[in-house]
Design a protein around this motif. Sequence first.
Motif, PDB file in Angstrom:
ATOM      1  N   LEU A  66      -5.055 -10.381 -19.294  1.00 32.46           N
ATOM      2  CA  LEU A  66      -3.774 -10.157 -19.962  1.00 32.46           C
ATOM      3  C   LEU A  66      -2.745  -9.574 -18.996  1.00 32.46           C
ATOM      4  O   LEU A  66      -1.584 -10.005 -18.970  1.00 32.46           O
ATOM      5  CB  LEU A  66      -3.964  -9.226 -21.152  1.00 32.46           C
ATOM      6  N   GLU A  67      -3.156  -8.591 -18.204  1.00 33.05           N
ATOM      7  CA  GLU A  67      -2.233  -7.983 -17.241  1.00 33.05           C
ATOM      8  C   GLU A  67      -1.779  -8.997 -16.200  1.00 33.05           C
ATOM      9  O   GLU A  67      -0.624  -8.979 -15.758  1.00 33.05           O
ATOM     10  CB  GLU A  67      -2.900  -6.786 -16.561  1.00 33.05           C
ATOM     11  N   LYS A  68      -2.672  -9.894 -15.827  1.00 39.85           N
ATOM     12  CA  LYS A  68      -2.318 -10.945 -14.874  1.00 39.85           C
ATOM     13  C   LYS A  68      -1.266 -11.871 -15.476  1.00 39.85           C
ATOM     14  O   LYS A  68      -0.293 -12.252 -14.805  1.00 39.85           O
ATOM     15  CB  LYS A  68      -3.566 -11.743 -14.493  1.00 39.85           C
ATOM     16  N   GLU A  69      -1.456 -12.229 -16.758  1.00 42.44           N
ATOM     17  CA  GLU A  69      -0.478 -13.080 -17.436  1.00 42.44           C
ATOM     18  C   GLU A  69       0.876 -12.376 -17.526  1.00 42.44           C
ATOM     19  O   GLU A  69       1.925 -12.985 -17.303  1.00 42.44           O
ATOM     20  CB  GLU A  69      -0.972 -13.438 -18.841  1.00 42.44           C
ATOM     21  N   LYS A  70       0.859 -11.084 -17.849  1.00 43.42           N
ATOM     22  CA  LYS A  70       2.105 -10.319 -17.959  1.00 43.42           C
ATOM     23  C   LYS A  70       2.866 -10.321 -16.639  1.00 43.42           C
ATOM     24  O   LYS A  70       4.092 -10.470 -16.613  1.00 43.42           O
ATOM     25  CB  LYS A  70       1.809  -8.875 -18.382  1.00 43.42           C
ATOM     26  N   GLU A  71       2.140 -10.133 -15.547  1.00 44.13           N
ATOM     27  CA  GLU A  71       2.783 -10.101 -14.234  1.00 44.13           C
ATOM     28  C   GLU A  71       3.403 -11.455 -13.898  1.00 44.13           C
ATOM     29  O   GLU A  71       4.511 -11.527 -13.345  1.00 44.13           O
ATOM     30  CB  GLU A  71       1.765  -9.700 -13.170  1.00 44.13           C
TER      31      GLU A  71
ATOM     32  N   GLU B 222      11.336  -7.121 -20.034  1.00 45.02           N
ATOM     33  CA  GLU B 222      10.150  -6.669 -20.758  1.00 45.02           C
ATOM     34  C   GLU B 222      10.052  -7.321 -22.136  1.00 45.02           C
ATOM     35  O   GLU B 222       8.957  -7.669 -22.593  1.00 45.02           O
ATOM     36  CB  GLU B 222      10.158  -5.149 -20.898  1.00 45.02           C
TER      37      GLU B 222
ATOM     38  N   ASP C 175      -9.456 -10.277 -22.675  1.00 43.50           N
ATOM     39  CA  ASP C 175      -9.789  -9.513 -21.478  1.00 43.50           C
ATOM     40  C   ASP C 175      -8.532  -8.842 -20.929  1.00 43.50           C
ATOM     41  O   ASP C 175      -7.520  -9.503 -20.683  1.00 43.50           O
ATOM     42  CB  ASP C 175     -10.386 -10.448 -20.421  1.00 43.50           C
ATOM     43  N   ASN C 176      -8.585  -7.529 -20.733  1.00 40.89           N
ATOM     44  CA  ASN C 176      -7.403  -6.776 -20.316  1.00 40.89           C
ATOM     45  C   ASN C 176      -6.900  -7.196 -18.942  1.00 40.89           C
ATOM     46  O   ASN C 176      -5.686  -7.291 -18.716  1.00 40.89           O
ATOM     47  CB  ASN C 176      -7.712  -5.276 -20.314  1.00 40.89           C
ATOM     48  N   ASP C 177      -7.815  -7.454 -18.015  1.00 37.17           N
ATOM     49  CA  ASP C 177      -7.404  -7.882 -16.675  1.00 37.17           C
ATOM     50  C   ASP C 177      -6.670  -9.219 -16.730  1.00 37.17           C
ATOM     51  O   ASP C 177      -5.657  -9.414 -16.046  1.00 37.17           O
ATOM     52  CB  ASP C 177      -8.624  -8.003 -15.758  1.00 37.17           C
TER      53      ASP C 177
ATOM     54  N   ARG D  30       6.514 -11.743 -15.929  1.00 36.87           N
ATOM     55  CA  ARG D  30       7.538 -10.825 -15.428  1.00 36.87           C
ATOM     56  C   ARG D  30       8.228 -11.415 -14.199  1.00 36.87           C
ATOM     57  O   ARG D  30       9.464 -11.404 -14.093  1.00 36.87           O
ATOM     58  CB  ARG D  30       6.897  -9.477 -15.105  1.00 36.87           C
TER      59      ARG D  30
ATOM     60  N   VAL E 176       3.825 -13.079 -24.079  1.00 37.89           N
ATOM     61  CA  VAL E 176       2.464 -12.607 -24.346  1.00 37.89           C
ATOM     62  C   VAL E 176       2.043 -13.013 -25.755  1.00 37.89           C
ATOM     63  O   VAL E 176       0.908 -13.456 -25.981  1.00 37.89           O
ATOM     64  CB  VAL E 176       2.362 -11.080 -24.179  1.00 37.89           C
TER      65      VAL E 176
END
Length: 207
Positions: free
Chosen positions: A110-115, A132, A106-108, A118, A139
């Motif tokens: 994944l973006e949450k994990e990335k944040e 990065e 799920d893209n959402d 970070r 990731v």
Amino acid sequence: MVALSNVSTVEELVAQKYIADESVTVQEVVTALIAKIGENMSVRRFERFAIENGIVQSYVHGNGKIGVLVELACEKQDPALAVIGKDIAMQVAAANPLFLNKDAVDNDALEKEKEIYRVQALNEGKPENIVEKMVMGRVNKYYKEVCLVEQVWVKNGDYTITKYLQEESKKIGADITVTRFARFERGEGIEKKEDNFAEEVQKMQGK
């Protein structure tokens, strides 16, 4: 019963005639079991897999605590597929993957994990120019944890599931692919009522 009746909802399933005794419905059988053992139970969910070229393999772990279905696609019918399917199903039971592969993540989420990664890297005092790279490294680790085909095989730590399937494909002379899986765990998704301890004490004291 699900395989034979091709129902699509729980309501349809429990209304079906019970396969071992067509004088009663599935719901009536469940109700009788509740009365017999004195514990509440219900049919909550199910999955039905069907494939033309390949197999559907099931696995039940821990006296019914965890149940798994795995669908393998393969152009060649080979007895080894049943063994491979069980190996994959055992992997699903043990490692509890959330997704089949990277594309299914799920893209959402994944973006949450990335944040999260970070922020963690920045809080560790890492220079922004390498943050990065660290995020992407984490990731990739996340993929290995939540994607079935990226996971380390529980029966052989030197193999990922992808590598295991590649090796088995060579042996039978045809590509073997996991197309989908389902994992059910007893009690999963049921919200349990948690009484406030202070309120419970007050009730005991008659307050």
